[in-house]
Structure formats: C-alpha cells, structure tokens
Write a protein that holds these residues in place. Sequence first.
Motif, PDB file in Angstrom:
ATOM      1  N   ARG A 112      51.684  86.304  89.527  1.00 28.70           N
ATOM      2  CA  ARG A 112      50.753  86.360  90.665  1.00 28.70           C
ATOM      3  C   ARG A 112      49.456  87.098  90.311  1.00 28.70           C
ATOM      4  O   ARG A 112      49.032  88.021  90.987  1.00 28.70           O
ATOM      5  N   GLY A 113      48.868  86.693  89.195  1.00 25.64           N
ATOM      6  CA  GLY A 113      47.561  87.214  88.825  1.00 25.64           C
ATOM      7  C   GLY A 113      47.556  88.559  88.109  1.00 25.64           C
ATOM      8  O   GLY A 113      46.513  89.055  87.719  1.00 25.64           O
ATOM      9  N   LYS A 114      48.743  89.134  87.933  1.00 28.05           N
ATOM     10  CA  LYS A 114      48.832  90.411  87.211  1.00 28.05           C
ATOM     11  C   LYS A 114      49.781  90.255  86.022  1.00 28.05           C
ATOM     12  O   LYS A 114      50.645  89.401  86.029  1.00 28.05           O
ATOM     13  N   ALA A 151      43.706  85.644  79.961  1.00 29.97           N
ATOM     14  CA  ALA A 151      43.729  85.185  78.563  1.00 29.97           C
ATOM     15  C   ALA A 151      44.413  83.819  78.477  1.00 29.97           C
ATOM     16  O   ALA A 151      45.188  83.445  79.358  1.00 29.97           O
ATOM     17  N   ALA A 152      44.107  83.087  77.410  1.00 33.74           N
ATOM     18  CA  ALA A 152      44.738  81.774  77.223  1.00 33.74           C
ATOM     19  C   ALA A 152      46.228  81.967  77.001  1.00 33.74           C
ATOM     20  O   ALA A 152      46.631  82.768  76.148  1.00 33.74           O
ATOM     21  N   VAL A 183      51.036  85.651  77.967  1.00 33.64           N
ATOM     22  CA  VAL A 183      49.829  85.967  77.187  1.00 33.64           C
ATOM     23  C   VAL A 183      50.172  87.087  76.191  1.00 33.64           C
ATOM     24  O   VAL A 183      51.167  87.799  76.381  1.00 33.64           O
ATOM     25  N   PRO A 184      49.354  87.250  75.149  1.00 32.68           N
ATOM     26  CA  PRO A 184      49.623  88.356  74.215  1.00 32.68           C
ATOM     27  C   PRO A 184      49.578  89.694  74.950  1.00 32.68           C
ATOM     28  O   PRO A 184      48.824  89.845  75.915  1.00 32.68           O
ATOM     29  N   ALA A 185      50.356  90.658  74.465  1.00 30.25           N
ATOM     30  CA  ALA A 185      50.415  91.978  75.111  1.00 30.25           C
ATOM     31  C   ALA A 185      49.013  92.582  75.189  1.00 30.25           C
ATOM     32  O   ALA A 185      48.292  92.635  74.194  1.00 30.25           O
TER      33      ALA A 185
END
Lengths: 368, 129
Positions: free
Chosen positions: A351-353, A311-312, A303-305
């Motif tokens: 893992r979600g982060k 986010a997509a 995802v973008p920083a």
Amino acid sequence: MNETLRRTPIYEELKARGGKMVPFAGYEMPVQFEGIIAEHTAVRTKAGVFDVSHMCEFWLEGKGALEYAHRLVTNDVLGLEDGQVCYTPMCLQSGGIVDDLLVYRYGQEKILLVVNAANHDKDLLHVQKHAGSVKVTDRSYETGQLALQGPLAMEILAQVTGGKYSDLGSFRFIEGEVAGHPCIVSRTGYTGEDGYEIYCPNESLLPVFQAIMKVGEPLGCRPIGLGARDTLRLEAKLCLYGNDIDETTTPLEAALSWTVKLEAGDFLGRDALVKQKEAGVPRKLVGFEMCERAIARHGYPVVPAGAGPDAAPIATIASGSPSPTVGKNIGLVYLPTAMSKIGSEFDVVIRGKTARAKVIKTPFYKRP
Amino acid sequence: MNIPSGLRYTKDHEWAKIEGTTATIGITEFAVSQLGDITLVEMPKVGAEIKAGQAIGTIESVKAVSDMYAPLSGKVLEINAELDNAPEQVNDSPYESGWMFKLHMSKPAEAEGLMDASSYAKHLETLDH
C-alpha cells in the motif's frame, strides 16, 4: 451464488458443519469452518479432514501407458515401483510448468494422474495431445477425494479400517476399502503432516467422510477449509499452482530440481531444462520472513532493500501469509539468483510503503 | 449477532462509543465474522487529524486485507497498542478489549448521523449473508 458452480458430494454435509462456501476452481468449496488458525492448529496437533474432490483424475491405460507417463513429466516414473506415487511437474517444451501433479504407478499399462482442478481443461488437452495409442480417461467428475492429515491420521484410519493401512509407506498407495466402500488409499498429502489421501466413487464420499469423522471427532479431528489448506502447504513450502509456479516458471527456478530427473530418459521440456541448468537459473523461488509488522501477499511488488516504494520492481510476491505455526509473516518469491542467498534482504511494497523482508531457510515448518 | 445498544454504527461496520467529545472506535462483531482471524491492525497515528469517511487504516486477517474508515472526524488521542501483539482481541472481544482508537471529535454533530443499534441491526438484515 453462480449456478454453474459444481458441488462435491459432501457439500451439504460440510455446509451443515459450518463451512463458509466460496467459489474455487469451478466448485463451491469451504474456505473455512470455525476459523483458519484453529483449523490449521488442529491439523498440526491432531488431525483434519479436507474435501478435495475438486482435484482431477486422469487415467492412462493400455500398452505404453507407463512410458507415456514418464515422457509427460519431469520426475522418474520408470524408476518407481508399482504401488508407488511421485510428485512431479509436467512441462511444456519451453520448460514452463503446465501443472504439478501426483503420478500413481499401478503398472506398465495403468497410471493415474491427479492434477489441479483449475487446470482441468488445459491438462486434459495436453495429456490427450501426446497420447498416441494410450487411452486417456477423465474420471474427475465421478471421483471424490478426502485428505486425512495430521499426527493422529494414522490412528484414526486404523480405527476405521482395523489397521489395514498403517503399514502403507510414504508415497505408496493401495486399492482397498474404507467403511465398506472401495477406495484408493494413498500415503500422501499437502500439509507437511503425515496422512492419507483417499479416493472413492462420488456416492461413497459421504459415508467414508462420516466414518472418519465418527472415529476422528472425539480425538480432535475436524473438517478443514481451503484457507488452512493454503497456510499449511505454505509452511511446508509446497507449491501452489498459479501462485508459485505457472507456464512462465521452470521447475529449476521453482527449486523443484529434486523432481527433475534429467538422466532418466527423455521427457517434454527436457532440452530446455538441460540448457537452463547449464546456463544457470536467472531467478530462484525462495522463502522469506517479514522483518517488520507487515504481511506480504500474492502480487505485491518487491524492490531492492532501501530503494523506496517507487523503485522499479525486481519481483512480485508469489505467496505470502501469516504462519500460524511459526508465528511470523512468511512467503515465497522469485528473486534474481544473485540476491537469493539466505539472509539477503529486500523490501515489499505494501500500500505505497516498503516493509523489510529477508530470505530464510525452507521449509518454514518441518514436522517433528 | 451481538449489537450493543448505546453505541453508534456505520454501514461499513465500525462502532463508536461517544463520551462527551471523545469517541472510542472499533469494528462490529459482524465485521469480525466476515474477516475471520485478524492478524494485523494498522491504525492512524496518535495526533493525526482524520475526516469522517476517510480510509485511515487496514485490518488484515489470514486471508484478506480490508480498509478501515473513519466513522467521525477529529484528532486521534490514543490507539489500542495491545493489538500490536494480540490482534486476536478484535475477534475475541470486538466491543471491549478489541477497541481500536480514541478520537477527540472535531464535529460532534456527526455522531447524530450514525446508526443506533436497532437501525444497524436492520442494516445487517438487508445484506446478503
């Protein structure tokens, strides 16, 4: 273990040497021996021998073989000399990559293609489909292959063969003998180190392996598994088909434009690649390092920083691993061209982060 | 395979050393042999309340990612911060310098439900390896 898996002629020898066998591309292959990091380091500092007999050999023979090979791949086979090898993608009309391979130019009427085992069936169909009167012979299951790689590779093979192949140039090959067995000796590899790839009939593989180990083992040469093969090739930024390239990626997007010779005559996929070059590539395969203590792996979303884990995604990780030589966690990813400059940052969702990564120069490792 | 007596074990290959109400937690030599070279250990935070059986961290080797499960319930007292810079200590010394975290047990009776060394050795024999 699945009984339909193939075994190479030195399966028992490698198992006896501690090889931990796993299914890979239809074979039972060693993923590691003593440990990936120790094996990786052995190849970077001394030498290692890989059983790569799963790799597939297709021979093109007869009138028009050379021209046909040239038409099949993006690199310039007509421009090679007899006895030279080139690395090249092989494309669909769409420009998508069917496989990446080595092309061995014996002469006008004899060419050897060495392709990935995972792609054996589709590659054979692809090569046969356009062959016309050129004879295509699949010798994959009767041919063994060893890779001897590392700074001591030359010295080891010289001791085994009385120095016969020390003068063989990079990306050159020759038919000869190793330990009294007929072999094709090729100065190529998939590790970023100097070394050889040695092809021989199945029945010769064990004696050739043993002859190399007899000389090599006292010098620190060890058998190496697929795990270290992957970390070695990634550090050298050599593509892995299925991770970094496939039928949905083009050689231009994969930063393989050095293997695409648009001016050297027609080949399958040329029109699509000419168009893409004119329009500009929408995305590029770049190398990155993790800025945080985290490992990005194949398939993780990007995802973008700062956009957050929900986010997509703008990409997914192609390859990722700890780098034993560089000591960082590295990887390859296709980023939108505008975001692909050196120093650009992005986040990997693990893992979600999110964990921050940045684009860096490649190869990650270059031999001194 | 080294399986020290005096420790308690789970079927997921964690070990726990019980001293009063404190449990020191790590992974077994068998786990290490399956994982290969360990390159990153992600542990629960100090102060976190964890429940037995809960996934509380991850262990990454060069090739693979594995979940770490809490063998016991309690509050995390301390983590082995040395593993941040030297995760290979888990490979080199899984029962000593490769320990992962310490727990103040909220249900000390849970420790009785874990395997002792001989039961764990039998458990390993039942696995296909």
